[in-house]
Motif scaffolding. Structure first.
Motif, PDB file in Angstrom:
ATOM      1  N   ASP A  34     -39.696  -3.812 -28.900  1.00  0.00           N
ATOM      2  CA  ASP A  34     -39.898  -2.411 -29.253  1.00  0.00           C
ATOM      3  C   ASP A  34     -40.587  -2.301 -30.612  1.00  0.00           C
ATOM      4  O   ASP A  34     -39.949  -2.458 -31.654  1.00  0.00           O
ATOM      5  CB  ASP A  34     -38.552  -1.690 -29.286  1.00  0.00           C
ATOM      6  N   PRO A  35     -41.899  -2.005 -30.630  1.00  0.00           N
ATOM      7  CA  PRO A  35     -42.619  -1.882 -31.898  1.00  0.00           C
ATOM      8  C   PRO A  35     -42.661  -0.444 -32.429  1.00  0.00           C
ATOM      9  O   PRO A  35     -43.373  -0.172 -33.401  1.00  0.00           O
ATOM     10  CB  PRO A  35     -44.032  -2.341 -31.506  1.00  0.00           C
ATOM     11  N   TYR A  36     -41.919   0.477 -31.798  1.00  0.00           N
ATOM     12  CA  TYR A  36     -42.063   1.900 -32.097  1.00  0.00           C
ATOM     13  C   TYR A  36     -40.954   2.409 -33.013  1.00  0.00           C
ATOM     14  O   TYR A  36     -39.836   1.896 -33.022  1.00  0.00           O
ATOM     15  CB  TYR A  36     -42.074   2.713 -30.807  1.00  0.00           C
ATOM     16  N   SER A  37     -41.284   3.448 -33.777  1.00  0.00           N
ATOM     17  CA  SER A  37     -40.321   4.141 -34.637  1.00  0.00           C
ATOM     18  C   SER A  37     -40.409   5.637 -34.360  1.00  0.00           C
ATOM     19  O   SER A  37     -41.509   6.174 -34.138  1.00  0.00           O
ATOM     20  CB  SER A  37     -40.615   3.880 -36.118  1.00  0.00           C
ATOM     21  N   ILE A  38     -39.275   6.295 -34.384  1.00  0.00           N
ATOM     22  CA  ILE A  38     -39.232   7.735 -34.110  1.00  0.00           C
ATOM     23  C   ILE A  38     -39.762   8.496 -35.326  1.00  0.00           C
ATOM     24  O   ILE A  38     -39.259   8.301 -36.436  1.00  0.00           O
ATOM     25  CB  ILE A  38     -37.800   8.170 -33.783  1.00  0.00           C
ATOM     26  N   PRO A  39     -40.770   9.345 -35.149  1.00  0.00           N
ATOM     27  CA  PRO A  39     -41.340  10.057 -36.308  1.00  0.00           C
ATOM     28  C   PRO A  39     -40.342  11.047 -36.906  1.00  0.00           C
ATOM     29  O   PRO A  39     -39.549  11.656 -36.192  1.00  0.00           O
ATOM     30  CB  PRO A  39     -42.556  10.777 -35.714  1.00  0.00           C
ATOM     31  N   LYS A  40     -40.384  11.199 -38.210  1.00  0.00           N
ATOM     32  CA  LYS A  40     -39.479  12.113 -38.914  1.00  0.00           C
ATOM     33  C   LYS A  40     -40.151  13.474 -39.012  1.00  0.00           C
ATOM     34  O   LYS A  40     -40.754  13.825 -40.038  1.00  0.00           O
ATOM     35  CB  LYS A  40     -39.138  11.554 -40.290  1.00  0.00           C
ATOM     36  N   GLN A  41     -40.050  14.244 -37.945  1.00  0.00           N
ATOM     37  CA  GLN A  41     -40.641  15.577 -37.898  1.00  0.00           C
ATOM     38  C   GLN A  41     -39.890  16.432 -36.895  1.00  0.00           C
ATOM     39  O   GLN A  41     -39.172  15.926 -36.034  1.00  0.00           O
ATOM     40  CB  GLN A  41     -42.114  15.498 -37.509  1.00  0.00           C
ATOM     41  N   TYR A  42     -40.042  17.739 -37.041  1.00  0.00           N
ATOM     42  CA  TYR A  42     -39.382  18.645 -36.105  1.00  0.00           C
ATOM     43  C   TYR A  42     -40.056  18.563 -34.738  1.00  0.00           C
ATOM     44  O   TYR A  42     -41.280  18.537 -34.627  1.00  0.00           O
ATOM     45  CB  TYR A  42     -39.431  20.092 -36.608  1.00  0.00           C
ATOM     46  N   ASP A  43     -39.235  18.519 -33.703  1.00  0.00           N
ATOM     47  CA  ASP A  43     -39.705  18.517 -32.318  1.00  0.00           C
ATOM     48  C   ASP A  43     -38.667  19.309 -31.524  1.00  0.00           C
ATOM     49  O   ASP A  43     -37.491  18.946 -31.482  1.00  0.00           O
ATOM     50  CB  ASP A  43     -39.808  17.077 -31.803  1.00  0.00           C
ATOM     51  N   SER A  44     -39.101  20.392 -30.905  1.00  0.00           N
ATOM     52  CA  SER A  44     -38.162  21.274 -30.197  1.00  0.00           C
ATOM     53  C   SER A  44     -37.456  20.569 -29.042  1.00  0.00           C
ATOM     54  O   SER A  44     -36.420  21.040 -28.564  1.00  0.00           O
ATOM     55  CB  SER A  44     -38.886  22.515 -29.674  1.00  0.00           C
ATOM     56  N   TYR A  45     -38.004  19.431 -28.591  1.00  0.00           N
ATOM     57  CA  TYR A  45     -37.390  18.693 -27.484  1.00  0.00           C
ATOM     58  C   TYR A  45     -36.486  17.550 -27.958  1.00  0.00           C
ATOM     59  O   TYR A  45     -35.860  16.883 -27.142  1.00  0.00           O
ATOM     60  CB  TYR A  45     -38.472  18.124 -26.569  1.00  0.00           C
ATOM     61  N   SER A  46     -36.432  17.325 -29.258  1.00  0.00           N
ATOM     62  CA  SER A  46     -35.647  16.200 -29.763  1.00  0.00           C
ATOM     63  C   SER A  46     -34.190  16.273 -29.312  1.00  0.00           C
ATOM     64  O   SER A  46     -33.587  15.262 -28.931  1.00  0.00           O
ATOM     65  CB  SER A  46     -35.703  16.163 -31.292  1.00  0.00           C
ATOM     66  N   ALA A  47     -33.598  17.468 -29.335  1.00  0.00           N
ATOM     67  CA  ALA A  47     -32.180  17.616 -28.992  1.00  0.00           C
ATOM     68  C   ALA A  47     -31.913  17.478 -27.498  1.00  0.00           C
ATOM     69  O   ALA A  47     -30.749  17.390 -27.090  1.00  0.00           O
ATOM     70  CB  ALA A  47     -31.665  18.975 -29.475  1.00  0.00           C
ATOM     71  N   LEU A  48     -32.958  17.441 -26.669  1.00  0.00           N
ATOM     72  CA  LEU A  48     -32.745  17.178 -25.243  1.00  0.00           C
ATOM     73  C   LEU A  48     -32.286  15.745 -25.024  1.00  0.00           C
ATOM     74  O   LEU A  48     -31.682  15.428 -23.995  1.00  0.00           O
ATOM     75  CB  LEU A  48     -34.036  17.413 -24.449  1.00  0.00           C
ATOM     76  N   PHE A  49     -32.567  14.901 -25.977  1.00  0.00           N
ATOM     77  CA  PHE A  49     -32.226  13.486 -25.879  1.00  0.00           C
ATOM     78  C   PHE A  49     -30.931  13.267 -26.651  1.00  0.00           C
ATOM     79  O   PHE A  49     -30.925  12.919 -27.827  1.00  0.00           O
ATOM     80  CB  PHE A  49     -33.366  12.638 -26.459  1.00  0.00           C
ATOM     81  N   TRP A  50     -29.810  13.473 -25.956  1.00  0.00           N
ATOM     82  CA  TRP A  50     -28.507  13.527 -26.638  1.00  0.00           C
ATOM     83  C   TRP A  50     -27.723  12.220 -26.594  1.00  0.00           C
ATOM     84  O   TRP A  50     -26.716  12.078 -27.277  1.00  0.00           O
ATOM     85  CB  TRP A  50     -27.660  14.647 -26.019  1.00  0.00           C
ATOM     86  N   TRP A  51     -28.121  11.244 -25.782  1.00  0.00           N
ATOM     87  CA  TRP A  51     -27.296  10.055 -25.542  1.00  0.00           C
ATOM     88  C   TRP A  51     -27.644   8.870 -26.450  1.00  0.00           C
ATOM     89  O   TRP A  51     -26.981   7.844 -26.405  1.00  0.00           O
ATOM     90  CB  TRP A  51     -27.385   9.631 -24.076  1.00  0.00           C
ATOM     91  N   ALA A  52     -28.662   9.001 -27.264  1.00  0.00           N
ATOM     92  CA  ALA A  52     -29.032   7.922 -28.195  1.00  0.00           C
ATOM     93  C   ALA A  52     -29.902   8.516 -29.309  1.00  0.00           C
ATOM     94  O   ALA A  52     -30.426   9.628 -29.167  1.00  0.00           O
ATOM     95  CB  ALA A  52     -29.787   6.809 -27.469  1.00  0.00           C
ATOM     96  N   TYR A  53     -30.030   7.783 -30.416  1.00  0.00           N
ATOM     97  CA  TYR A  53     -30.886   8.173 -31.528  1.00  0.00           C
ATOM     98  C   TYR A  53     -30.527   9.558 -32.075  1.00  0.00           C
ATOM     99  O   TYR A  53     -31.398  10.339 -32.473  1.00  0.00           O
ATOM    100  CB  TYR A  53     -32.370   8.140 -31.119  1.00  0.00           C
TER     101      TYR A  53
END
Length: 394
Positions: free
Chosen positions: A288-307
């Motif tokens: 996994d070479p990816y990092s989650i960007p530190k910015q607002y995303d209205s869909y971020s909270a849809l992903f509730w089971w990790a991160y």
């Protein structure tokens, strides 16, 4: 040494008996079971107070998994896909108990009939006659009772509303208005099926996935699909699955530095999309070479089971979204531990979706023509899955 014939005969006999479908018992207190279910629903509505007024149509869907899809409504048992009448009765009284997968009928001549679905099929029960297994409904399912769960009766119904939308081995949002699976909906359905030991229902479909995008939204390659495909593969296979390399190659086309970004629901959602990709890679134990960007995303909270900690807060979904696409807000509730998600005002179904530009609402006409006019789909598998996963206690 030759194999004894009587031993072979015994083995075959035991195998046949083991495979023989077992009918359910006649429910002796359907009214009492309905009261228990309604009490559970009342308690849910007291805790989740946002209510959606829904059309009160007494009906029930039968045919979970790959079974023949049937609708009971107004004294008729219909083939849900053709509208053909399979059975019909002159009914004096009906009691529909969603949590027991049961319709209890008292006919005008005094006879009593029950239509009931269990782990082996859909049955007509009319003592003293032998139970009748409805043709096309014989297949095995796991149907937990959730008896130790505080929302047990409701969980049984939500589980049914997920399973009813598995058709021909394919997980769809609603089998009456969607012809194709959506990877996002299928991923949440897969979480429920994993929890209830029913992944075999969609295993063949997952194994046959050969494209990284479902392209159901006007042909657009939606980037969250990449992680969803990897996660789905992880449920039944491993990183040697043929689609995995195609997903990895496609991810490169949407890479922006150390994250991915592109279209999902006609907008960019890099946090959500990268979370999905990272989770898919982790599910298959891939680099996994990816990092989650530190910015607002209205869909971020849809992903509730990790991160959960990698999130920038901002405006939440509004009431219109909660009404028409309630799965978004139930997912957000799971993330924020809040209770904004809407609960319907009817016994059944517990899930719905309205005004989706990609749904073919005339498919609802077999149930009720006004639903088609209102562009209102009963049931919705993603909505049911989000509710199930929030209310279920691991």
């Amino acid at each position: 040494m030759s194999f004894p014939w009587f031993t072979l005969f015994l083995a075959i006999t035991l195998s046949v008996k083991a495979q023989k479908p077992i009918p359910p018992t006649v429910h002796t207190d359907p009214a009492g079971a309905l009261t228990v279910y309604r009490d559970n629903l009342t308690r849910l509505r007291h805790e989740h107070t946002a209510l959606r007024e829904l059309p009160n149509l007494p009906f029930f869907l039968f045919g979970m998994g790959d079974r023949l899809k049937l609708i009971y409504r107004n004294g008729r048992l219909l083939n849900a896909l053709t509208g053909n009448i399979e059975e019909q009765w002159r009914v004096k009284e009906e009691i529909i108990v969603p949590s027991e997968y049961l319709v209890h009928l008292v006919l005008t001549d005094g006879q009593q009939i029950q239509i009931r679905e269990n782990e082996s099929g859909v049955w007509l029960l009319q003592p003293p006659r032998k139970p009748k297994l409805i043709p096309g409904t014989r297949s095995r399912l796991n149907l937990p009772g959730f008896t130790k769960q505080p929302w047990g009766p409701i969980l049984r119904v939500l589980h049914q509303e997920v399973l009813i939308n598995v058709i021909h081995g394919r997980p769809v949002p609603n089998f009456l208005v969607y012809l194709k699976p959506w990877y996002r909906d299928a991923a949440l359905m897969g979480m429920v099926l994993r929890e209830t030991n029913n992944l075999s229902l969609i295993q063949d479909w997952i194994m046959a996935i050969n494209k990284p995008f479902d392209r159901n939204n006007h042909g657009i390659p939606e980037v969250d699909n990449l992680g969803q495909v990897l996660f789905l593969v992880s449920l039944v296979s491993d990183k040697k699955h043929p689609v995995v390399q195609s997903v990895l190659d496609s991810a490169g086309h949407f890479r922006r530095g150390n994250y991915v970004a592109g279209q999902t629901d006609d907008a960019e959602h890099p946090v959500y999309q990268t979370k999905w990709l990272k989770y898919g890679l982790k599910s298959l134990d891939l680099p996994d070479p990816y990092s989650i960007p530190k910015q607002y995303d209205s869909y971020s909270a849809l992903f509730w089971w990790a991160y959960r900690n990698e999130h920038v807060a901002g405006p939440e979904f509004d009431k219109k979204i909660a009404i028409n696409s309630p799965y978004y807000v139930w997912a957000e509730d799971h993330f924020y531990t809040q209770r904004r998600g809407m609960v319907g005002t009817v016994d059944y179904p517990l899930s719905w979706q309205q005004h989706d530009s990609d749904a073919h609402y005339p498919g609802m006409t077999v149930l009720d023509k006004d639903l088609a006019k209102q562009k209102l789909a009963f049931t919705h598998a993603w909505h049911a899955a989000e509710m199930f996963l929030l209310l279920h206690v691991p």
